[in-house]
Design a protein around this motif. Structure first.
Motif, PDB file in Angstrom:
ATOM      1  N   ARG A 201       0.849  -1.191   0.000  1.00  0.00           N
ATOM      2  CA  ARG A 201       0.000   0.000   0.000  1.00  0.00           C
ATOM      3  C   ARG A 201       0.882   1.237   0.000  1.00  0.00           C
ATOM      4  O   ARG A 201       1.798   1.353   0.810  1.00  0.00           O
ATOM      5  CB  ARG A 201      -0.920   0.016   1.227  1.00  0.00           C
ATOM      6  CG  ARG A 201      -1.921  -1.120   1.260  1.00  0.00           C
ATOM      7  CD  ARG A 201      -2.887  -0.997   2.415  1.00  0.00           C
ATOM      8  NE  ARG A 201      -2.211  -0.925   3.701  1.00  0.00           N
ATOM      9  CZ  ARG A 201      -2.837  -0.820   4.872  1.00  0.00           C
ATOM     10  NH1 ARG A 201      -4.153  -0.773   4.922  1.00  0.00           N
ATOM     11  NH2 ARG A 201      -2.148  -0.768   5.992  1.00  0.00           N
ATOM     12  N   GLU A 222      -2.894  10.084  -5.076  1.00  0.00           N
ATOM     13  CA  GLU A 222      -3.311   8.777  -5.599  1.00  0.00           C
ATOM     14  C   GLU A 222      -3.327   8.781  -7.125  1.00  0.00           C
ATOM     15  O   GLU A 222      -2.852   7.832  -7.761  1.00  0.00           O
ATOM     16  CB  GLU A 222      -4.698   8.427  -5.061  1.00  0.00           C
ATOM     17  CG  GLU A 222      -5.272   7.137  -5.617  1.00  0.00           C
ATOM     18  CD  GLU A 222      -6.653   6.815  -5.081  1.00  0.00           C
ATOM     19  OE1 GLU A 222      -7.229   5.805  -5.532  1.00  0.00           O
ATOM     20  OE2 GLU A 222      -7.163   7.563  -4.212  1.00  0.00           O
ATOM     21  N   ARG A 240     -14.557   0.134  -4.442  1.00  0.00           N
ATOM     22  CA  ARG A 240     -14.173   0.683  -3.148  1.00  0.00           C
ATOM     23  C   ARG A 240     -14.858  -0.087  -2.027  1.00  0.00           C
ATOM     24  O   ARG A 240     -16.035  -0.444  -2.133  1.00  0.00           O
ATOM     25  CB  ARG A 240     -14.552   2.165  -3.055  1.00  0.00           C
ATOM     26  CG  ARG A 240     -13.928   2.914  -1.866  1.00  0.00           C
ATOM     27  CD  ARG A 240     -12.450   3.141  -2.080  1.00  0.00           C
ATOM     28  NE  ARG A 240     -11.785   3.587  -0.872  1.00  0.00           N
ATOM     29  CZ  ARG A 240     -11.291   4.823  -0.704  1.00  0.00           C
ATOM     30  NH1 ARG A 240     -11.423   5.724  -1.640  1.00  0.00           N
ATOM     31  NH2 ARG A 240     -10.655   5.143   0.399  1.00  0.00           N
ATOM     32  N   GLU A 243     -12.357  -0.367   3.604  1.00  0.00           N
ATOM     33  CA  GLU A 243     -10.957  -0.229   3.969  1.00  0.00           C
ATOM     34  C   GLU A 243     -10.479   1.200   3.666  1.00  0.00           C
ATOM     35  O   GLU A 243     -11.046   1.890   2.807  1.00  0.00           O
ATOM     36  CB  GLU A 243     -10.107  -1.236   3.199  1.00  0.00           C
ATOM     37  CG  GLU A 243     -10.329  -2.680   3.610  1.00  0.00           C
ATOM     38  CD  GLU A 243      -9.917  -2.908   5.056  1.00  0.00           C
ATOM     39  OE1 GLU A 243      -8.784  -2.556   5.428  1.00  0.00           O
ATOM     40  OE2 GLU A 243     -10.744  -3.428   5.809  1.00  0.00           O
ATOM     41  N   ALA A 245      -7.861   2.071   2.102  1.00  0.00           N
ATOM     42  CA  ALA A 245      -7.186   2.142   0.811  1.00  0.00           C
ATOM     43  C   ALA A 245      -8.149   1.954  -0.350  1.00  0.00           C
ATOM     44  O   ALA A 245      -9.138   1.219  -0.254  1.00  0.00           O
ATOM     45  CB  ALA A 245      -6.082   1.088   0.738  1.00  0.00           C
ATOM     46  N   SER A 246      -7.842   2.617  -1.456  1.00  0.00           N
ATOM     47  CA  SER A 246      -8.428   2.275  -2.751  1.00  0.00           C
ATOM     48  C   SER A 246      -7.532   1.188  -3.337  1.00  0.00           C
ATOM     49  O   SER A 246      -6.297   1.288  -3.278  1.00  0.00           O
ATOM     50  CB  SER A 246      -8.434   3.484  -3.686  1.00  0.00           C
ATOM     51  OG  SER A 246      -9.206   4.532  -3.149  1.00  0.00           O
ATOM     52  N   TYR A 247      -8.149   0.156  -3.915  1.00  0.00           N
ATOM     53  CA  TYR A 247      -7.349  -0.965  -4.406  1.00  0.00           C
ATOM     54  C   TYR A 247      -7.378  -1.049  -5.918  1.00  0.00           C
ATOM     55  O   TYR A 247      -8.371  -0.722  -6.578  1.00  0.00           O
ATOM     56  CB  TYR A 247      -7.821  -2.279  -3.783  1.00  0.00           C
ATOM     57  CG  TYR A 247      -7.327  -2.446  -2.362  1.00  0.00           C
ATOM     58  CD1 TYR A 247      -6.030  -2.887  -2.108  1.00  0.00           C
ATOM     59  CD2 TYR A 247      -8.142  -2.118  -1.282  1.00  0.00           C
ATOM     60  CE1 TYR A 247      -5.563  -3.011  -0.812  1.00  0.00           C
ATOM     61  CE2 TYR A 247      -7.672  -2.245   0.021  1.00  0.00           C
ATOM     62  CZ  TYR A 247      -6.382  -2.692   0.245  1.00  0.00           C
ATOM     63  OH  TYR A 247      -5.914  -2.798   1.530  1.00  0.00           O
ATOM     64  N   ARG A 255      -2.778  -7.306  -6.064  1.00  0.00           N
ATOM     65  CA  ARG A 255      -3.639  -6.285  -5.446  1.00  0.00           C
ATOM     66  C   ARG A 255      -2.775  -5.242  -4.741  1.00  0.00           C
ATOM     67  O   ARG A 255      -2.027  -5.558  -3.824  1.00  0.00           O
ATOM     68  CB  ARG A 255      -4.578  -6.975  -4.461  1.00  0.00           C
ATOM     69  CG  ARG A 255      -5.770  -6.148  -4.018  1.00  0.00           C
ATOM     70  CD  ARG A 255      -6.802  -7.061  -3.378  1.00  0.00           C
ATOM     71  NE  ARG A 255      -7.955  -6.340  -2.843  1.00  0.00           N
ATOM     72  CZ  ARG A 255      -8.116  -6.045  -1.575  1.00  0.00           C
ATOM     73  NH1 ARG A 255      -7.211  -6.431  -0.683  1.00  0.00           N
ATOM     74  NH2 ARG A 255      -9.184  -5.393  -1.166  1.00  0.00           N
ATOM     75  N   GLY A 257      -2.762  -1.248  -2.944  1.00  0.00           N
ATOM     76  CA  GLY A 257      -3.632  -0.232  -2.367  1.00  0.00           C
ATOM     77  C   GLY A 257      -2.982   1.138  -2.320  1.00  0.00           C
ATOM     78  O   GLY A 257      -1.750   1.261  -2.294  1.00  0.00           O
TER      79      GLY A 257
END
Length: 340
Positions: A201, A222, A240, A243, A245-247, A255, A257
């Motif tokens: 992340r 981001e 979304r 969590e 984070a945006s993944y 994956r 984040g």
């Protein structure tokens, strides 16, 4: 001090911690110590002054508070933080102590670490029941890593990562991105994590440093992170979740984040609260002050006072960073005190 058995009894009728914005607190960060063996520029003052040891809660006191949060208020996940939590004597033992709460509603116990001591403790942590660890890795350049961390040795952290994987301890990597410092390393960090198959992340630089270095122009957003990744990977945004984070999916399977507190705040979905090693409860990462829980533990436990203070702290939780008018001045309560 250890709460005596009678006064330390935890009531088990559940009443979820819900704030005035309808957010329910399910995740508790417990800082085991304000001490750290790194001096990361986005977190630590250059010359930190540690809190007196006599104000730090014992592991038994911290366990009692954790038990109240889990059994009484429905907290489901606990993360141990610092400072550097592995500097606290008995950290693996505390992980073992928390396992007793799994009979209730606790589903996960994890830890955030700079990784320097992970090689020493990884196996013991895994055997104690730790579900996973987040490791800070802000650079793959030994010289830049040394600069960002104020003297940290990249080789120690990489050894810690290897030791954790050998012990079967699931890992995630966190990298704070600062424009002009390590933003050019985004592709290299992503490629390294991709090859190692360790979730990563990226975190936008937040105004929580103790040196006053933060400014909006030092935030690598981001959108910029994703654009840089797209040069080397096929990047697909994922739906979304709750969590922070945006993944994104890189090349169809990895994956990754991005925690974009500044450019795309997740405050409306925040379900986290933070407890400092000296017993202050911070309902928000950007709260200017914390609520004192220690005086409801010492010299004896006062269950009613303890629970009322917990509830009041959550009820008055601020909107978060999205409220730009909110003060982030916490005096001497830096990130090394509050935990991540």
């Amino acid at each position: 001090m250890q709460p005596d058995n009678e006064s330390a009894t935890v009531r088990t009728e559940i009443s979820h911690l819900r704030d005035r914005f309808g957010r329910t607190m399910k995740k508790l960060r417990i800082s085991l110590t304000d001490r750290c063996n790194f001096r990361c520029v986005y977190c630590m003052p250059e010359c930190p002054v540690w809190g007196p040891r006599d104000v730090v809660l014992s592991l038994e006191e911290l366990h009692h508070l954790a038990a109240v949060f889990v059994a009484r208020f429905g907290v489901e996940q606990i993360r141990l933080t610092g400072g550097e939590p592995l500097l606290r004597s008995g950290a693996p033992r505390f992980v073992s102590m928390l396992q007793s709460l799994r009979a209730g509603r606790l589903r996960r116990v994890s830890l955030s670490t700079n990784g320097a001591l992970l090689a020493r403790y990884a196996r013991e942590l895994a055997e104690s029941g730790l579900d996973g660890a987040n490791v800070s890795l802000d650079s793959l350049s030994p010289a830049r890593f040394h600069q960002i961390t104020g003297g940290g040795d990249l080789r120690e952290v990489l050894r810690g990562i290897d030791s954790a994987r050998e012990a079967g301890l699931p890992l995630k990597l966190n990298a704070v991105v600062m424009r002009g410092t390590n933003d050019t390393e985004i592709p290299a960090l992503a490629a390294w994590a991709y090859r190692a198959d360790i979730p990563l992340r990226f975190i936008e630089f937040m105004p929580l440093d103790s040196r006053g270095l933060w400014s909006p122009d030092k935030v690598f957003t981001e959108r910029e992170i994703v654009a840089l990744l797209a040069r080397d990977f096929e990047v697909k945004p994922l739906a979304r979740t709750d969590e922070p984070a945006s993944y994104y999916l890189l090349n169809g399977h990895f994956r990754l984040g991005v925690i974009s507190t500044i450019s795309n705040p997740f405050c409306a979905r925040c379900d986290r609260i933070r407890l400092t090693a000296d017993g202050r409860l911070f309902a928000c990462l950007f709260s200017p002050t914390g609520v004192d829980l220690k005086s409801a533990l010492r010299p004896t436990v006062n269950p009613d006072l303890l629970e009322s203070r917990m509830e009041a702290a959550i009820r008055n939780k601020s909107p978060g960073f999205v409220d730009r008018s909110a003060s982030t001045d916490r005096g001497n309560v830096g990130m090394h005190v509050l935990g991540g």
